[in-house]
Motif scaffolding. Structure first.
Motif, PDB file in Angstrom:
ATOM      1  N   GLU A  28       0.819  -1.216   0.000  1.00  0.00           N
ATOM      2  CA  GLU A  28       0.000   0.000   0.000  1.00  0.00           C
ATOM      3  C   GLU A  28       0.849   1.261   0.000  1.00  0.00           C
ATOM      4  O   GLU A  28       0.572   2.223  -0.725  1.00  0.00           O
ATOM      5  N   ASP A  29       1.912   1.272   0.816  1.00  0.00           N
ATOM      6  CA  ASP A  29       2.677   2.498   1.041  1.00  0.00           C
ATOM      7  C   ASP A  29       3.914   2.623   0.154  1.00  0.00           C
ATOM      8  O   ASP A  29       4.497   3.708   0.059  1.00  0.00           O
ATOM      9  N   GLY A  30       4.342   1.519  -0.447  1.00  0.00           N
ATOM     10  CA  GLY A  30       5.543   1.559  -1.261  1.00  0.00           C
ATOM     11  C   GLY A  30       6.828   1.553  -0.469  1.00  0.00           C
ATOM     12  O   GLY A  30       7.911   1.776  -1.017  1.00  0.00           O
ATOM     13  N   VAL A  31       6.757   1.294   0.825  1.00  0.00           N
ATOM     14  CA  VAL A  31       7.940   1.232   1.685  1.00  0.00           C
ATOM     15  C   VAL A  31       7.676   0.202   2.775  1.00  0.00           C
ATOM     16  O   VAL A  31       6.554   0.099   3.284  1.00  0.00           O
ATOM     17  N   ALA A  32       8.690  -0.578   3.116  1.00  0.00           N
ATOM     18  CA  ALA A  32       8.531  -1.602   4.146  1.00  0.00           C
ATOM     19  C   ALA A  32       8.403  -0.945   5.516  1.00  0.00           C
ATOM     20  O   ALA A  32       9.255  -0.140   5.902  1.00  0.00           O
ATOM     21  N   PRO A  33       7.350  -1.275   6.288  1.00  0.00           N
ATOM     22  CA  PRO A  33       7.167  -0.647   7.596  1.00  0.00           C
ATOM     23  C   PRO A  33       8.026  -1.258   8.694  1.00  0.00           C
ATOM     24  O   PRO A  33       8.237  -0.637   9.732  1.00  0.00           O
ATOM     25  N   LEU A  34       8.506  -2.494   8.458  1.00  0.00           N
ATOM     26  CA  LEU A  34       9.304  -3.197   9.459  1.00  0.00           C
ATOM     27  C   LEU A  34      10.662  -3.542   8.865  1.00  0.00           C
ATOM     28  O   LEU A  34      10.764  -3.998   7.729  1.00  0.00           O
ATOM     29  N   SER A  35      11.713  -3.329   9.641  1.00  0.00           N
ATOM     30  CA  SER A  35      13.066  -3.625   9.192  1.00  0.00           C
ATOM     31  C   SER A  35      13.299  -5.131   9.147  1.00  0.00           C
ATOM     32  O   SER A  35      12.536  -5.926   9.700  1.00  0.00           O
ATOM     33  N   GLU A  36      14.380  -5.503   8.496  1.00  0.00           N
ATOM     34  CA  GLU A  36      14.749  -6.921   8.446  1.00  0.00           C
ATOM     35  C   GLU A  36      14.928  -7.487   9.852  1.00  0.00           C
ATOM     36  O   GLU A  36      14.500  -8.612  10.134  1.00  0.00           O
ATOM     37  N   ALA A  66       3.463  -3.608  16.875  1.00  0.00           N
ATOM     38  CA  ALA A  66       4.700  -2.872  17.167  1.00  0.00           C
ATOM     39  C   ALA A  66       5.686  -3.826  17.809  1.00  0.00           C
ATOM     40  O   ALA A  66       5.299  -4.724  18.563  1.00  0.00           O
ATOM     41  N   LEU A  67       6.949  -3.651  17.492  1.00  0.00           N
ATOM     42  CA  LEU A  67       8.016  -4.361  18.196  1.00  0.00           C
ATOM     43  C   LEU A  67       8.964  -3.336  18.781  1.00  0.00           C
ATOM     44  O   LEU A  67       9.313  -2.345  18.123  1.00  0.00           O
ATOM     45  N   ASP A  76      14.753   2.383  24.187  1.00  0.00           N
ATOM     46  CA  ASP A  76      14.181   1.308  23.376  1.00  0.00           C
ATOM     47  C   ASP A  76      13.983   1.812  21.947  1.00  0.00           C
ATOM     48  O   ASP A  76      13.716   2.992  21.719  1.00  0.00           O
ATOM     49  N   SER A  77      14.098   0.900  20.979  1.00  0.00           N
ATOM     50  CA  SER A  77      13.909   1.243  19.574  1.00  0.00           C
ATOM     51  C   SER A  77      12.738   0.441  19.025  1.00  0.00           C
ATOM     52  O   SER A  77      12.725  -0.785  19.123  1.00  0.00           O
ATOM     53  N   GLY A  78      11.738   1.146  18.467  1.00  0.00           N
ATOM     54  CA  GLY A  78      10.523   0.466  18.045  1.00  0.00           C
ATOM     55  C   GLY A  78      10.124   0.750  16.615  1.00  0.00           C
ATOM     56  O   GLY A  78      10.612   1.688  15.974  1.00  0.00           O
ATOM     57  N   GLU A  79       9.222  -0.101  16.110  1.00  0.00           N
ATOM     58  CA  GLU A  79       8.609   0.065  14.797  1.00  0.00           C
ATOM     59  C   GLU A  79       7.134  -0.274  14.924  1.00  0.00           C
ATOM     60  O   GLU A  79       6.766  -1.167  15.703  1.00  0.00           O
ATOM     61  N   VAL A  80       6.297   0.421  14.163  1.00  0.00           N
ATOM     62  CA  VAL A  80       4.840   0.284  14.263  1.00  0.00           C
ATOM     63  C   VAL A  80       4.254   0.129  12.871  1.00  0.00           C
ATOM     64  O   VAL A  80       4.701   0.793  11.927  1.00  0.00           O
ATOM     65  N   VAL A  81       3.251  -0.739  12.749  1.00  0.00           N
ATOM     66  CA  VAL A  81       2.541  -0.876  11.480  1.00  0.00           C
ATOM     67  C   VAL A  81       1.069  -1.151  11.771  1.00  0.00           C
ATOM     68  O   VAL A  81       0.718  -1.866  12.705  1.00  0.00           O
ATOM     69  N   VAL A  82       0.202  -0.547  10.947  1.00  0.00           N
ATOM     70  CA  VAL A  82      -1.246  -0.747  11.051  1.00  0.00           C
ATOM     71  C   VAL A  82      -1.756  -1.203   9.689  1.00  0.00           C
ATOM     72  O   VAL A  82      -1.343  -0.676   8.645  1.00  0.00           O
ATOM     73  N   ASP A  83      -2.641  -2.175   9.683  1.00  0.00           N
ATOM     74  CA  ASP A  83      -3.254  -2.676   8.458  1.00  0.00           C
ATOM     75  C   ASP A  83      -3.890  -1.522   7.689  1.00  0.00           C
ATOM     76  O   ASP A  83      -4.669  -0.747   8.253  1.00  0.00           O
TER      77      ASP A  83
END
Length: 328
Positions: A28-36, A66-67, A76-83
């Protein structure tokens, strides 16, 4: 607004749904929301006490995730994604507040990959402030004709990866050997990235997980080793089969990690190994190569620009209100 489930152990059923959710958001966004690194944590689990998973479900389906990775002495370092189909319902805000409440003693910071309008709106709308930038740079490895990727693009000439005369007798450049070089590389990586809250903390398990990924190729993993077998510098390249947003599914390369241990800095090894990796990716016929570099690493930016890289995009890290604004 849903209340996230917070857990140290992500059940396999939820993990599969998170991977599907991340792919939907990428499409949808054209960019990965979560890192490897986050995706590997989802697939393989995390060492005890190192990570926290925050999950929002609706009708037994994961719609928000989120992780947060915990590093002693660092936020802490986090990442978030929503459907994409469940945005606009407060899930992003709920996840941000959840990771903030659950943060360690040094607080938490969250990445917005690609600065998508949705991510920026949610973060800044809840009072979070940008505190760190990670630039994404790209370079054509071969001439790109008009009509492709906004072309035409002319590939720069790359110098040969030759060691400087004052170090040529002290080190040799060779490929990584699986089953032999892991410990030596980990030691060099820890020294080279001692001040880096993510890269410098990689463990043997992290390395072994990457070795079994489809993209791993030791022929694109270059080491400069000393006569006593220590790693003085390295360049680890990666190939993205999906194009990484640069092409419509044609594989592209990445300068995955370049490191020089402190006692060898200024020796030219970083530039030489970077060129060796770029030559490897070019000889593989890949059209593009990209990389990530910290926004405050001006020396690295200048090096990559001198080789022909240009700015492409920027990821931004946000801190919650009242948690300070210094760069991590």
């Amino acid at each position: 607004m849903s209340t996230p489930l917070v857990t140290d152990d992500l059940a396999s059923g939820l993990a599969d749904q998170v991977l599907t959710l991340a792919e939907s958001a990428r499409s949808e966004d054209g960019v990965a929301p979560l890192s490897e690194h986050t995706l590997l944590r989802v697939r393989h689990g995390a060492p005890s006490g190192s990570s926290r998973f925050h999950v929002i479900t609706e009708d037994d389906r994961v719609v928000g995730f989120a992780l947060v990775e915990r590093v002693p002495g660092e936020p802490d370092s986090g990442e978030v994604v929503v459907d994409p189909a469940h945005r606009g319902r407060g899930h992003g805000t709920a996840l941000l507040r959840s990771v903030d409440r659950d943060a360690g003693p040094d607080g938490v910071r969250v990445w917005a990959h690609g600065r998508t309008p949705q991510a920026v709106s949610v973060a800044e709308g809840d009072g979070w402030t940008a505190v760190r930038a990670l630039h994404k740079m790209r370079m054509p490895l071969h001439d790109i004709p008009a009509g492709e990727a906004g072309g035409p693009w002319e590939a720069p000439e790359l110098p040969e990866p030759v060691l400087r005369s004052d170090v040529a007798d002290s080190v040799r450049v060779r490929e990584f050997v699986v089953g032999q070089d892991e410990e030596a590389w980990l030691a060099a990586n820890a020294l080279a990235f001692a001040d880096h809250p993510e890269q410098g903390q990689l463990t043997l398990d992290d390395l072994l997980q990457r070795e079994i990924e489809d993209w791993f190729d030791p022929r694109g993993f270059f080491l400069a080793t000393t006569k006593d077998g220590k790693v003085a510098a390295f360049h680890w390249t990666k190939t993205h089969a999906d194009g990484a947003g640069l092409t419509d599914g044609e594989p592209v390369g990445e300068v995955y990690a370049v490191g020089v241990v402190p006692s060898w800095q200024g020796s030219g090894l970083g530039r030489t190994l970077t060129l060796a990796g770029l030559q490897h990716l070019r000889d593989a016929g890949l059209p593009w190569v990209h990389l990530y570099v910290d926004g405050d690493n001006e020396a690295a930016v200048r090096l990559y620009e001198s080789l022909g890289f240009g700015m492409w995009d920027t990821d931004v890290m946000y801190a919650p209100p009242g948690k300070g604004h210094s760069s991590a």
